[in-house]
Enzyme design. Structure first.
Site, PDB file in Angstrom:
ATOM      1  N   LYS A 113       6.788   1.967  16.054  1.00  0.00           N
ATOM      2  CA  LYS A 113       7.940   1.778  16.924  1.00  0.00           C
ATOM      3  C   LYS A 113       9.025   1.136  16.076  1.00  0.00           C
ATOM      4  O   LYS A 113       8.756   0.239  15.287  1.00  0.00           O
ATOM      5  CB  LYS A 113       7.554   0.877  18.105  1.00  0.00           C
ATOM      6  CG  LYS A 113       8.675   0.573  19.037  1.00  0.00           C
ATOM      7  CD  LYS A 113       8.270   0.804  20.500  1.00  0.00           C
ATOM      8  CE  LYS A 113       9.481   0.766  21.421  1.00  0.00           C
ATOM      9  NZ  LYS A 113      10.103   2.102  21.554  1.00  0.00           N
TER      10      LYS A 113
ATOM     11  N   GLU B 178       4.151  -5.917   5.722  1.00  0.00           N
ATOM     12  CA  GLU B 178       3.399  -5.734   4.489  1.00  0.00           C
ATOM     13  C   GLU B 178       3.042  -7.059   3.844  1.00  0.00           C
ATOM     14  O   GLU B 178       3.512  -8.113   4.274  1.00  0.00           O
ATOM     15  CB  GLU B 178       4.133  -4.815   3.493  1.00  0.00           C
ATOM     16  CG  GLU B 178       5.626  -5.008   3.385  1.00  0.00           C
ATOM     17  CD  GLU B 178       6.313  -3.827   2.688  1.00  0.00           C
ATOM     18  OE1 GLU B 178       6.556  -3.950   1.486  1.00  0.00           O
ATOM     19  OE2 GLU B 178       6.595  -2.792   3.329  1.00  0.00           O
TER      20      GLU B 178
ATOM     21  N   ASN C  88       2.916  -8.935   0.041  1.00  0.00           N
ATOM     22  CA  ASN C  88       3.247  -8.881  -1.378  1.00  0.00           C
ATOM     23  C   ASN C  88       2.236  -9.727  -2.144  1.00  0.00           C
ATOM     24  O   ASN C  88       2.005 -10.883  -1.799  1.00  0.00           O
ATOM     25  CB  ASN C  88       4.658  -9.412  -1.634  1.00  0.00           C
ATOM     26  CG  ASN C  88       5.696  -8.616  -0.873  1.00  0.00           C
ATOM     27  OD1 ASN C  88       5.588  -7.403  -0.744  1.00  0.00           O
ATOM     28  ND2 ASN C  88       6.695  -9.285  -0.330  1.00  0.00           N
TER      29      ASN C  88
ATOM     30  N   LYS D 269      17.526  -9.067  -1.147  1.00  0.00           N
ATOM     31  CA  LYS D 269      17.803 -10.345  -0.487  1.00  0.00           C
ATOM     32  C   LYS D 269      18.921 -11.051  -1.230  1.00  0.00           C
ATOM     33  O   LYS D 269      19.002 -10.966  -2.468  1.00  0.00           O
ATOM     34  CB  LYS D 269      16.543 -11.207  -0.492  1.00  0.00           C
ATOM     35  CG  LYS D 269      15.410 -10.597   0.331  1.00  0.00           C
ATOM     36  CD  LYS D 269      14.077 -11.245   0.024  1.00  0.00           C
ATOM     37  CE  LYS D 269      12.964 -10.534   0.788  1.00  0.00           C
ATOM     38  NZ  LYS D 269      11.622 -10.916   0.281  1.00  0.00           N
TER      39      LYS D 269
ATOM     40  N   LYS E  94       6.927   6.025   8.107  1.00  0.00           N
ATOM     41  CA  LYS E  94       6.817   5.337   6.813  1.00  0.00           C
ATOM     42  C   LYS E  94       5.739   5.990   5.964  1.00  0.00           C
ATOM     43  O   LYS E  94       4.707   6.404   6.486  1.00  0.00           O
ATOM     44  CB  LYS E  94       6.452   3.860   7.025  1.00  0.00           C
ATOM     45  CG  LYS E  94       7.497   3.043   7.770  1.00  0.00           C
ATOM     46  CD  LYS E  94       7.085   1.576   7.851  1.00  0.00           C
ATOM     47  CE  LYS E  94       8.172   0.747   8.531  1.00  0.00           C
ATOM     48  NZ  LYS E  94       7.820  -0.685   8.591  1.00  0.00           N
TER      49      LYS E  94
ATOM     50  N   HIS F 254      17.932  -3.835   1.128  1.00  0.00           N
ATOM     51  CA  HIS F 254      16.626  -4.398   0.754  1.00  0.00           C
ATOM     52  C   HIS F 254      16.696  -5.368  -0.409  1.00  0.00           C
ATOM     53  O   HIS F 254      15.663  -5.793  -0.923  1.00  0.00           O
ATOM     54  CB  HIS F 254      15.597  -3.294   0.488  1.00  0.00           C
ATOM     55  CG  HIS F 254      15.493  -2.332   1.639  1.00  0.00           C
ATOM     56  ND1 HIS F 254      14.937  -2.682   2.842  1.00  0.00           N
ATOM     57  CD2 HIS F 254      15.930  -1.061   1.789  1.00  0.00           C
ATOM     58  CE1 HIS F 254      15.014  -1.661   3.680  1.00  0.00           C
ATOM     59  NE2 HIS F 254      15.630  -0.661   3.076  1.00  0.00           N
TER      60      HIS F 254
ATOM     61  N   ARG G  43       2.310 -10.918  -5.188  1.00  0.00           N
ATOM     62  CA  ARG G  43       2.932 -11.477  -6.394  1.00  0.00           C
ATOM     63  C   ARG G  43       3.674 -12.770  -6.055  1.00  0.00           C
ATOM     64  O   ARG G  43       3.841 -13.104  -4.882  1.00  0.00           O
ATOM     65  CB  ARG G  43       3.953 -10.484  -6.932  1.00  0.00           C
ATOM     66  CG  ARG G  43       5.033 -10.189  -5.897  1.00  0.00           C
ATOM     67  CD  ARG G  43       6.251  -9.462  -6.417  1.00  0.00           C
ATOM     68  NE  ARG G  43       7.337  -9.527  -5.461  1.00  0.00           N
ATOM     69  CZ  ARG G  43       7.490  -8.725  -4.411  1.00  0.00           C
ATOM     70  NH1 ARG G  43       6.606  -7.769  -4.174  1.00  0.00           N
ATOM     71  NH2 ARG G  43       8.507  -8.877  -3.592  1.00  0.00           N
TER      72      ARG G  43
ATOM     73  N   LYS H 264      -0.031   0.964   2.479  1.00  0.00           N
ATOM     74  CA  LYS H 264       0.450   0.220   3.648  1.00  0.00           C
ATOM     75  C   LYS H 264      -0.398   0.455   4.895  1.00  0.00           C
ATOM     76  O   LYS H 264      -0.471  -0.434   5.754  1.00  0.00           O
ATOM     77  CB  LYS H 264       1.924   0.555   3.915  1.00  0.00           C
ATOM     78  CG  LYS H 264       2.856   0.275   2.722  1.00  0.00           C
ATOM     79  CD  LYS H 264       2.731  -1.144   2.185  1.00  0.00           C
ATOM     80  CE  LYS H 264       3.427  -1.300   0.838  1.00  0.00           C
ATOM     81  NZ  LYS H 264       3.146  -2.598   0.191  1.00  0.00           N
TER      82      LYS H 264
ATOM     83  N   GLY I 208      11.134  -0.928   1.541  1.00  0.00           N
ATOM     84  CA  GLY I 208      12.274  -0.116   1.961  1.00  0.00           C
ATOM     85  C   GLY I 208      12.257   1.300   1.409  1.00  0.00           C
ATOM     86  O   GLY I 208      13.129   2.101   1.729  1.00  0.00           O
TER      87      GLY I 208
HETATM   88  C1  MV4 Z   1      10.784  -1.652   9.866  1.00  0.00           C
HETATM   89  C2  MV4 Z   1      12.036  -1.886  10.439  1.00  0.00           C
HETATM   90  C3  MV4 Z   1      12.164  -1.663  11.789  1.00  0.00           C
HETATM   91  N1  MV4 Z   1      11.112  -1.220  12.501  1.00  0.00           N
HETATM   92  N2  MV4 Z   1       9.759  -1.226  10.611  1.00  0.00           N
HETATM   93  C4  MV4 Z   1      12.098  -2.322   5.341  1.00  0.00           C
HETATM   94  C5  MV4 Z   1      11.306  -2.704   4.163  1.00  0.00           C
HETATM   95  C6  MV4 Z   1       9.899  -2.648   4.556  1.00  0.00           C
HETATM   96  N3  MV4 Z   1       9.265  -3.842   4.127  1.00  0.00           N
HETATM   97  C7  MV4 Z   1       9.887  -2.514   6.026  1.00  0.00           C
HETATM   98  N4  MV4 Z   1      11.245  -2.399   6.450  1.00  0.00           N
HETATM   99  C8  MV4 Z   1      11.572  -2.254   7.749  1.00  0.00           C
HETATM  100  N5  MV4 Z   1      10.555  -1.857   8.546  1.00  0.00           N
HETATM  101  C9  MV4 Z   1       9.937  -1.002  11.904  1.00  0.00           C
HETATM  102  N6  MV4 Z   1       8.912  -0.566  12.628  1.00  0.00           N
HETATM  103  C10 MV4 Z   1      13.082  -2.324   9.629  1.00  0.00           C
HETATM  104  C11 MV4 Z   1      12.840  -2.507   8.260  1.00  0.00           C
HETATM  105  C12 MV4 Z   1      13.964  -2.967   7.497  1.00  0.00           C
HETATM  106  C13 MV4 Z   1      13.968  -4.216   6.886  1.00  0.00           C
HETATM  107  C14 MV4 Z   1      12.892  -5.080   6.963  1.00  0.00           C
HETATM  108  C15 MV4 Z   1      12.923  -6.305   6.346  1.00  0.00           C
HETATM  109  C16 MV4 Z   1      14.053  -6.699   5.639  1.00  0.00           C
HETATM  110  C17 MV4 Z   1      15.114  -5.879   5.548  1.00  0.00           C
HETATM  111  C18 MV4 Z   1      15.102  -4.628   6.166  1.00  0.00           C
HETATM  112  C19 MV4 Z   1      16.204  -3.806   6.075  1.00  0.00           C
HETATM  113  C20 MV4 Z   1      16.185  -2.580   6.676  1.00  0.00           C
HETATM  114  C21 MV4 Z   1      15.056  -2.160   7.379  1.00  0.00           C
END
Ligand code: MV4
Length: 449
Positions: free
Chosen positions: A202, A288, A290, A238, A159, A236, A292, A116, A166
């Protein structure tokens, strides 16, 4: 000689891939586990090969078994679908080395996007806005580390670079939790991924999850197929997705499209990909990419008329394809409801025999599923049973059409989340499109007794 493709997946996406192959006169080999001999797509596949026991590690994740099946049946290419080995760069590399085309981007791109920090750096270099933070090495000196965090400003998200989707992340509210949270995240990442490297961002407290579908030809040309909103999720997973994302700042969107295409060009991206963003206060922040096909690809297909799975096959097999941004037109609004075999209140999986069922139909309704009356849902795999997708002129009409489709749909014998969908579709916050990623878990599911 017509092309022959091995489908290294199961369930609805295996059926989806076979349908696409048939339209392209590609013959198919389906691999299946001992727990999956009654899967619907096996009836429509030209050849089938049992690759091992029901346990995913011994079958759909078993690279030697899959490559042996490919060898035995002399296929040209391997279609990974989603989940399982779809984003495993060493699987893609082994396919390539064994002389089978991996249907997707290069193993190098999968690897880069799987890390990442690398993904964020590549996105940033392409002009995509990233979440402000810190992605260099964490200094050994705790005071230096605290200063970096202070500069970003709390709350902060830690992270793991090998995480994603997630996994391997943690919110830090204040300085006194910083060091211990970082240590825990590193230890967990080391155990889970064999890579303890972390980065800081942040924390974006209440965003929407917006993603952009991209298609690249592998030679430096790429197009986008617009946005999807996947904010309606729990842990996480959908639950409802839609296309396009509504109430988005058009200036920010145009810039993000352009930068996303830049990223694909820079990567010489091949096939279908999704660039994920957090969207808050009119700003897109890359999280990020994906590499796929995604579960929710049908909503994009519905509003564009562009067959993403056929495009994946055509690009991989070097069949003629026209990727022309100006010829992509958007129509109306599409919504997908994921029907899972689970308790609608507790979310506990509910495998077992489907004794009776009725599938919805009609104008603007699409139904992607591998299940049928008498089918036994095995307990070994994810609980997705069916995707109902509706298309209409406006978001409101699409919601109405979905309510009607769900009214027609019933499954007996196992529990499903059907009733949860009906409740969400009648929910004011959802209808007003005011929901964020936190809504379902923190508000909707709490209000209900
Ligand atoms: C975050 C965030 C808040 N702030 N990054 C969750 C999965 C991964 N793809 C990144 N995710 C998140 N990153 C920052 N800086 C909140 C999430 C997140 C989230 C993001 C997308 C869809 C659902 C989510 C559920 C919880 C947290």
């Amino acid at each position: 000689m017509p092309f022959k493709v091995l489908i290294a997946n199961r369930g609805e996406i295996a059926l989806r891939a076979i349908r696409a192959c048939k339209e392209l006169n590609i013959s198919t080999v389906s691999v299946y586990s001992e727990g999956d001999k009654d899967l619907k797509h096996l009836k429509f596949s030209d050849e089938t090969v049992c690759i091992g026991p029901a346990s995913p590690l011994e079958s759909y994740l078993n690279t030697p078994a899959i490559l042996s099946a490919a060898e035995l049946t002399q296929v040209d290419a391997i279609y990974p679908g989603y989940g399982f080995l779809a984003e495993d760069y060493s699987f893609a590399e082994m396919c390539e080395k064994s002389g089978f085309k991996f249907i997707g981007p290069s193993s190098e791109t999968i690897k880069n996007m799987g890390d990442k920090i690398t993904a964020k750096t590549l996105a940033e270099e392409s002009g995509i806005q990233i979440v402000p933070g810190y992605k260099n090495d964490i200094p050994k000196d705790p005071e230096k580390f605290k200063n970096i965090a202070k500069e970003i400003g709390y709350p902060i998200m830690i992270k793991a670079t090998a995480g994603g989707g997630g996994r391997g992340m943690r919110v830090v509210e204040s300085e006194d939790e910083l060091i211990s949270s970082a240590e825990i995240t590193m230890q967990e990442a080391k155990n889970a991924f064999g890579n303890e490297k972390i980065y800081l961002e942040k924390f974006i407290p209440n965003p929407r999850h917006i993603e952009i579908q991209v298609i690249g030809d592998g030679k430096g040309h790429a197009i986008h197929l617009g946005t999807r909103d996947c904010s309606m999720q729990r842990r996480h997973q959908k639950i409802i997705e839609e296309a396009p994302a509504k109430n988005i700042d058009q200036d920010a969107l145009e810039k993000t499209y352009e930068a996303s295409i830049n990223l694909c060009k820079k990567l010489k991206y091949e096939g279908a990909g999704t660039i994920e963003f957090l969207y808050e206060n009119g700003e897109f922040y890359f999280i990020e990419m994906n590499t796929r096909i995604q579960v929710e690809h049908p909503v994009t297909e519905m509003i564009t008329g562009f067959d993403i799975v056929k495009a994946q096959l055509r690009i991989a097999l070097e069949m003629d394809i026209k990727l022309d941004q100006d010829s992509i037109n958007f129509f109306g609004h599409a919504i997908e409801c994921r029907i899972n075999a689970e308790d609608p209140k507790t979310f506990q999986p509910s495998p077992g025999k489907i004794t009776k069922m009725h599938i919805p139909g009609g104008f603007g309704i699409r139904y992607d599923s591998h299940i049928y009356g008498g089918y036994v849902v095995p307990p070994y795999y994810d609980s997705l049973l069916a995707k109902i997708i509706t298309l209409a002129n406006s978001r409101n009409s699409t919601i109405k059409r979905m309510i009607s489709a769900l009214d027609e749909f019933f499954i007996e014998g196992i529990k499903t989340n059907h009733s949860l969908h009906q409740e969400i579709l009648h929910d004011k916050t959802f209808i007003d499109n005011k929901h964020t990623i936190n809504y379902l878990e923190n508000e909707f599911l709490k209000n209900d007794g």
